[in-house]
Design a protein around this motif. Structure first.
Motif, PDB file in Angstrom:
ATOM      1  N   UNK A  22      39.683   2.424  32.273  1.00  0.00           N
ATOM      2  CA  UNK A  22      40.995   3.055  32.457  1.00  0.00           C
ATOM      3  C   UNK A  22      42.069   2.320  31.643  1.00  0.00           C
ATOM      4  N   UNK A  23      41.999   1.008  31.613  1.00  0.00           N
ATOM      5  CA  UNK A  23      42.968   0.227  30.838  1.00  0.00           C
ATOM      6  C   UNK A  23      42.838   0.515  29.354  1.00  0.00           C
ATOM      7  N   UNK A  24      41.598   0.569  28.870  1.00  0.00           N
ATOM      8  CA  UNK A  24      41.369   0.855  27.454  1.00  0.00           C
ATOM      9  C   UNK A  24      41.892   2.252  27.106  1.00  0.00           C
ATOM     10  N   UNK A  25      41.636   3.219  27.979  1.00  0.00           N
ATOM     11  CA  UNK A  25      42.104   4.587  27.744  1.00  0.00           C
ATOM     12  C   UNK A  25      43.629   4.631  27.688  1.00  0.00           C
ATOM     13  N   UNK A  26      44.292   3.917  28.588  1.00  0.00           N
ATOM     14  CA  UNK A  26      45.747   3.854  28.597  1.00  0.00           C
ATOM     15  C   UNK A  26      46.268   3.299  27.276  1.00  0.00           C
ATOM     16  N   UNK A  27      45.681   2.207  26.811  1.00  0.00           N
ATOM     17  CA  UNK A  27      46.126   1.594  25.558  1.00  0.00           C
ATOM     18  C   UNK A  27      45.863   2.527  24.380  1.00  0.00           C
ATOM     19  N   UNK A  28      44.680   3.142  24.341  1.00  0.00           N
ATOM     20  CA  UNK A  28      44.348   4.055  23.242  1.00  0.00           C
ATOM     21  C   UNK A  28      45.299   5.255  23.194  1.00  0.00           C
ATOM     22  N   UNK A  29      45.560   5.861  24.339  1.00  0.00           N
ATOM     23  CA  UNK A  29      46.445   7.027  24.379  1.00  0.00           C
ATOM     24  C   UNK A  29      47.888   6.639  24.043  1.00  0.00           C
ATOM     25  N   UNK A  30      48.321   5.490  24.522  1.00  0.00           N
ATOM     26  CA  UNK A  30      49.674   5.023  24.217  1.00  0.00           C
ATOM     27  C   UNK A  30      49.810   4.702  22.737  1.00  0.00           C
TER      28      UNK A  30
END
Length: 61
Positions: A22-30
């Protein structure tokens, strides 16, 4: 008792894996949207571009 510890260890592993994803997805999308994220680094709160965080994560992987 040993089975409960094993189940708890498995659950903990699943939770940590989910949080990491979830953290990686947040960073990638941001990063894709050109946004910054607020982090704590060395006890100091900082606003960091998500692209910078993504490059940090990518070099550690």
């Amino acid at each position: 008792m040993e089975d409960n510890k094993s189940e708890l260890d498995q659950l903990s592993d699943k939770i940590l894996k989910g949080m990491t994803e979830a953290s990686r997805k947040l960073v990638e999308e941001s990063a894709a949207k050109g946004r910054s994220l607020v982090i704590s680094e060395g006890g100091e709160v900082k606003r960091v571009p998500a692209k910078e965080l993504l490059s940090r994560v990518s070099t550690k992987a």
